[in-house]
Write a protein that holds these residues in place. Sequence first.
Motif, PDB file in Angstrom:
ATOM      1  N   PHE A   5      -4.202  60.098 -51.755  1.00  0.00           N
ATOM      2  CA  PHE A   5      -5.445  59.309 -51.169  1.00  0.00           C
ATOM      3  C   PHE A   5      -5.455  59.410 -49.637  1.00  0.00           C
ATOM      4  CE2 PHE A   5      -7.391  55.120 -49.818  1.00  0.00           C
ATOM      5  CZ  PHE A   5      -8.335  55.324 -50.660  1.00  0.00           C
ATOM      6  N   ASN A   6      -4.195  59.223 -48.963  1.00  0.00           N
ATOM      7  CA  ASN A   6      -4.076  59.515 -47.617  1.00  0.00           C
ATOM      8  C   ASN A   6      -4.554  60.592 -46.999  1.00  0.00           C
ATOM      9  OD1 ASN A   6      -3.175  56.885 -47.499  1.00  0.00           O
ATOM     10  ND2 ASN A   6      -0.994  57.472 -47.559  1.00  0.00           N
ATOM     11  N   LEU A   7      -4.448  61.723 -47.727  1.00  0.00           N
ATOM     12  CA  LEU A   7      -4.686  63.229 -47.326  1.00  0.00           C
ATOM     13  C   LEU A   7      -5.881  63.279 -47.574  1.00  0.00           C
ATOM     14  CD1 LEU A   7      -3.683  66.084 -47.018  1.00  0.00           C
ATOM     15  CD2 LEU A   7      -3.983  66.666 -49.244  1.00  0.00           C
ATOM     16  N   VAL A   8      -6.730  62.790 -48.322  1.00  0.00           N
ATOM     17  CA  VAL A   8      -8.278  62.824 -48.439  1.00  0.00           C
ATOM     18  C   VAL A   8      -8.824  61.989 -47.115  1.00  0.00           C
ATOM     19  CG1 VAL A   8     -10.341  62.356 -49.921  1.00  0.00           C
ATOM     20  CG2 VAL A   8      -8.197  63.259 -50.917  1.00  0.00           C
ATOM     21  N   VAL A   9      -8.222  60.763 -47.091  1.00  0.00           N
ATOM     22  CA  VAL A   9      -8.743  60.144 -45.795  1.00  0.00           C
ATOM     23  C   VAL A   9      -8.514  60.941 -44.672  1.00  0.00           C
ATOM     24  CG1 VAL A   9      -8.256  57.956 -44.517  1.00  0.00           C
ATOM     25  CG2 VAL A   9      -8.433  57.915 -46.964  1.00  0.00           C
ATOM     26  N   VAL A  10      -7.605  61.508 -44.153  1.00  0.00           N
ATOM     27  CA  VAL A  10      -7.254  62.332 -43.350  1.00  0.00           C
ATOM     28  C   VAL A  10      -8.211  63.781 -43.113  1.00  0.00           C
ATOM     29  CG1 VAL A  10      -5.637  63.804 -42.077  1.00  0.00           C
ATOM     30  CG2 VAL A  10      -4.713  61.799 -42.747  1.00  0.00           C
ATOM     31  N   VAL A  11      -8.492  64.077 -44.342  1.00  0.00           N
ATOM     32  CA  VAL A  11      -9.385  65.205 -44.235  1.00  0.00           C
ATOM     33  C   VAL A  11     -10.872  64.778 -44.041  1.00  0.00           C
ATOM     34  CG1 VAL A  11     -10.728  66.801 -45.872  1.00  0.00           C
ATOM     35  CG2 VAL A  11      -8.313  66.795 -46.053  1.00  0.00           C
ATOM     36  N   VAL A  13     -11.666  62.028 -42.343  1.00  0.00           N
ATOM     37  CA  VAL A  13     -11.629  61.846 -40.666  1.00  0.00           C
ATOM     38  C   VAL A  13     -11.798  62.896 -39.665  1.00  0.00           C
ATOM     39  CG1 VAL A  13     -10.497  60.948 -38.823  1.00  0.00           C
ATOM     40  CG2 VAL A  13     -10.568  59.350 -40.954  1.00  0.00           C
ATOM     41  N   ILE A  14     -11.104  64.012 -39.978  1.00  0.00           N
ATOM     42  CA  ILE A  14     -11.276  65.105 -39.529  1.00  0.00           C
ATOM     43  C   ILE A  14     -12.459  65.874 -39.502  1.00  0.00           C
ATOM     44  CG2 ILE A  14     -10.166  67.542 -39.156  1.00  0.00           C
ATOM     45  CD1 ILE A  14      -7.515  66.239 -39.794  1.00  0.00           C
ATOM     46  N   SER A  15     -13.049  65.733 -40.687  1.00  0.00           N
ATOM     47  CA  SER A  15     -14.449  66.444 -40.689  1.00  0.00           C
ATOM     48  C   SER A  15     -15.604  65.649 -39.975  1.00  0.00           C
ATOM     49  CB  SER A  15     -14.631  66.510 -42.367  1.00  0.00           C
ATOM     50  OG  SER A  15     -14.887  65.416 -42.907  1.00  0.00           O
ATOM     51  N   ALA A  16     -15.384  64.452 -40.003  1.00  0.00           N
ATOM     52  CA  ALA A  16     -16.287  63.535 -39.448  1.00  0.00           C
ATOM     53  C   ALA A  16     -16.358  63.681 -37.794  1.00  0.00           C
ATOM     54  CB  ALA A  16     -16.118  61.958 -39.632  1.00  0.00           C
ATOM     55  N   LEU A  17     -14.997  63.902 -37.333  1.00  0.00           N
ATOM     56  CA  LEU A  17     -15.026  64.154 -36.073  1.00  0.00           C
ATOM     57  C   LEU A  17     -15.369  65.595 -35.586  1.00  0.00           C
ATOM     58  CD1 LEU A  17     -11.551  62.615 -35.253  1.00  0.00           C
ATOM     59  CD2 LEU A  17     -13.798  61.713 -34.425  1.00  0.00           C
ATOM     60  N   SER A  18     -15.372  66.444 -36.570  1.00  0.00           N
ATOM     61  CA  SER A  18     -15.877  67.618 -36.314  1.00  0.00           C
ATOM     62  C   SER A  18     -17.257  67.806 -36.189  1.00  0.00           C
ATOM     63  CB  SER A  18     -15.202  68.965 -37.133  1.00  0.00           C
ATOM     64  OG  SER A  18     -15.755  68.568 -38.455  1.00  0.00           O
ATOM     65  N   ILE A  19     -17.870  67.098 -37.170  1.00  0.00           N
ATOM     66  CA  ILE A  19     -19.479  67.049 -37.310  1.00  0.00           C
ATOM     67  C   ILE A  19     -19.942  66.520 -35.781  1.00  0.00           C
ATOM     68  CG2 ILE A  19     -21.241  65.793 -38.354  1.00  0.00           C
ATOM     69  CD1 ILE A  19     -19.868  65.978 -40.844  1.00  0.00           C
ATOM     70  N   GLY A  60     -22.796  72.837 -41.190  1.00  0.00           N
ATOM     71  CA  GLY A  60     -23.047  72.511 -42.509  1.00  0.00           C
ATOM     72  C   GLY A  60     -21.673  72.573 -43.455  1.00  0.00           C
ATOM     73  N   VAL A  61     -20.899  73.252 -42.975  1.00  0.00           N
ATOM     74  CA  VAL A  61     -19.514  73.338 -43.615  1.00  0.00           C
ATOM     75  C   VAL A  61     -18.947  72.168 -43.696  1.00  0.00           C
ATOM     76  CG1 VAL A  61     -17.247  74.598 -43.812  1.00  0.00           C
ATOM     77  CG2 VAL A  61     -19.422  75.852 -43.695  1.00  0.00           C
ATOM     78  N   ALA A  62     -18.731  71.569 -42.328  1.00  0.00           N
ATOM     79  CA  ALA A  62     -18.277  70.353 -41.994  1.00  0.00           C
ATOM     80  C   ALA A  62     -18.745  69.311 -42.739  1.00  0.00           C
ATOM     81  CB  ALA A  62     -17.956  69.928 -40.622  1.00  0.00           C
ATOM     82  N   ALA A  63     -20.028  69.298 -42.865  1.00  0.00           N
ATOM     83  CA  ALA A  63     -20.883  67.896 -43.613  1.00  0.00           C
ATOM     84  C   ALA A  63     -20.635  68.322 -44.942  1.00  0.00           C
ATOM     85  CB  ALA A  63     -22.276  68.364 -43.200  1.00  0.00           C
ATOM     86  N   PHE A  67     -18.871  65.239 -47.361  1.00  0.00           N
ATOM     87  CA  PHE A  67     -19.437  64.612 -48.367  1.00  0.00           C
ATOM     88  C   PHE A  67     -18.468  64.833 -49.654  1.00  0.00           C
ATOM     89  CE2 PHE A  67     -23.669  65.526 -46.586  1.00  0.00           C
ATOM     90  CZ  PHE A  67     -23.847  63.855 -45.930  1.00  0.00           C
ATOM     91  N   GLY A  68     -17.922  65.997 -49.688  1.00  0.00           N
ATOM     92  CA  GLY A  68     -16.836  66.074 -50.940  1.00  0.00           C
ATOM     93  C   GLY A  68     -15.675  65.111 -50.705  1.00  0.00           C
ATOM     94  N   ALA A  69     -14.911  65.047 -49.391  1.00  0.00           N
ATOM     95  CA  ALA A  69     -14.184  63.885 -49.444  1.00  0.00           C
ATOM     96  C   ALA A  69     -14.691  62.465 -49.646  1.00  0.00           C
ATOM     97  CB  ALA A  69     -13.557  63.875 -47.976  1.00  0.00           C
TER      98      ALA A  69
END
Length: 134
Positions: A5-11, A13-19, A60-63, A67-69
């Motif tokens: 759960f913590n790993l998915v949250v980190v992924v 957050v990182i994808s949101a910041l990259s977007i 697009g990849v980050a989005a 969405f997957g996370a």
Amino acid sequence: MNMMFNLVVVVQVISALSIIALVLLQHGKGADMGAAFGSGASGSLFGATGSSNFMSKSTGVAAAIFFGATLALSLMANQRATTVGGGVMDKVVKPVPVTGAGAIPTTVPAAPAASAPAAAAAPVASTPAGAIPK
């Protein structure tokens, strides 16, 4: 399960910041100087820059990762077992009703009230409230 759960949250957050970073760094398609003067290249089907570049593809990849996370977090949250109660009322113990001779209330003699002197009593007004002199 908690580590996943913590790993998915980190992924997420990182994808949101990259977007956020990728969208802010991209150059708008209609922001060229030629677009201000009616250039024909900016009005084409894909704009003046072509179909897509590295920044738009990586956005697009980050989005998609975001969405997957988000989907994974929602599925994990539904499968989590909650051990903590919902509120403070979950721990309230209902008293057991008493039956038999113990249910009969007994009277306790009242303590004698201390008598106040009669002079200390408040005077009683003899006139109605509307007849107060001004």
